[in-house]
Design an enzyme around this catalytic site. Structure first.
Site, PDB file in Angstrom:
ATOM      1  N   PRO A   2       0.827  -1.206   0.000  1.00 47.81           N
ATOM      2  CG  PRO A   2      -0.837  -1.594   1.571  1.00 47.81           C
ATOM      3  CD  PRO A   2       0.470  -2.126   1.079  1.00 47.81           C
ATOM      4  CD  GLU A   3       2.314   3.202  -4.589  1.00 50.45           C
ATOM      5  OE1 GLU A   3       2.312   4.415  -4.909  1.00 50.45           O
ATOM      6  OE2 GLU A   3       2.468   2.281  -5.414  1.00 50.45           O
TER       7      GLU A   3
END
Length: 299
Positions: A2-3
């Site tokens: 996840p960013e």
């Protein structure tokens, strides 16, 4: 992994049930995740009020009334579920189905808000650590992180200074967490396409070169376009609840929808969406990662 938009989406989903609530019960159901839990991990959490829930790059930070901070990282497959008496939700899923095996429920927080918050992590690449607030600046996991891309201090001038003299590719520079914190492969590809800049471009071209008796290091038009594109793509992704690829799901259990707005990422072989371009999205491997771009309009 996840960013920034996915982590921010999770933060916003957890905030209503964590912020201002007391941790009545804290459970670590195994001795470690990616790293071992501290011996006093549970003791430093139980009974503490969460006074604020923030984010730094891809980390969640829960401020505690004791002066400690609970640092949390989702890793590759970590996710939170919020369980209330009347419903269950999951803040912040990438389109592969998320595992629901409760044997991967490794951490539980029972909150005075009436919610149980469960951290599930099949691959166990996530981690949690309790840090004294006054020691946060010296924490190895956070020390050296660059500016927040949505923060006030991040602008074209700052990015130009960070990239001045760098012979590395522009994409590699943007993925360097010391240059800007929180960007990852998806949003770098998207921002580069929206700013019409090649991922192979030399990072130093974001800053002007010095001439005889004249200093350089000023932001070029490339830097200005790129910063604007980074702001736009991150804000759009946050509004859409992040991008649902592999393991990201909102705390509500809903998928993020920004993947439907991708211009180049995961769109190999499709026509470029830039008006009047007529090019085709290509993929190549760069620094061990897939890069998606249009070589016709990204220069």
């Amino acid at each position: 992994m996840p960013e920034l938009p996915e982590v921010e989406t999770v933060r916003r989903g957890l905030q209503p049930v964590m912020e201002g609530a007391k941790i009545l019960v804290a459970e670590a159901r195994r001795p470690d995740l990616r790293f071992p839990f501290q011996p006093d991990f549970v003791a430093r959490l139980q009974g503490q009020v969460v006074t604020g829930l923030g984010r730094r790059a891809k980390y969640l930070l829960a401020d505690l009334a004791s002066g400690d901070v609970l640092l949390m990282h989702l890793g590759m497959s970590g996710s939170f579920r919020v369980i209330k008496p009347d419903n269950e939700a999951a803040p912040g899923e990438f389109h592969y189905p998320r595992g629901k095996d409760s044997t991967h429920d490794h951490v539980l927080f029972r909150m005075s808000s009436g919610a149980d918050i469960v951290f599930n992590d099949p691959r166990r690449f996530g981690y949690m650590k309790v840090i004294a607030r006054n020691a946060l600046d010296e924490e190895p996991l956070l020390r050296g992180l660059g500016p927040e891309p949505l923060g006030n201090e991040f602008d074209a001038a700052m990015l130009a200074r960070s990239c001045e003299g760098k012979a590395t590719s522009l994409k590699a520079a943007l993925l360097d967490q010391r240059v800007v914190a929180g960007l990852g492969n998806i949003y770098v590809c998207e921002a580069l396409h929206r700013s019409h800049l090649s991922p192979r471009r030399i990072a130093a071209t974001l800053a002007t070169k010095g001439r005889k008796g004249v200093g350089g290091g000023e932001p070029t038009d490339h830097a200005k376009r790129l910063v604007s594109a980074i702001h736009t793509v991150l804000n759009d992704a946050i509004k859409a609840g992040g991008s649902s690829l592999r393991d990201h799901r909102q705390t509500s259990g809903e998928l993020g929808y920004f993947q439907h707005s991708f211009k180049v990422y995961d769109r190999e072989g499709e026509k470029c969406t830039t008006p009047g371009c007529g090019g085709t999205v290509k993929r190549f491997t760069q620094n061990g990662r897939s890069t998606f771009w249009c070589q016709k309009c990204q220069k």
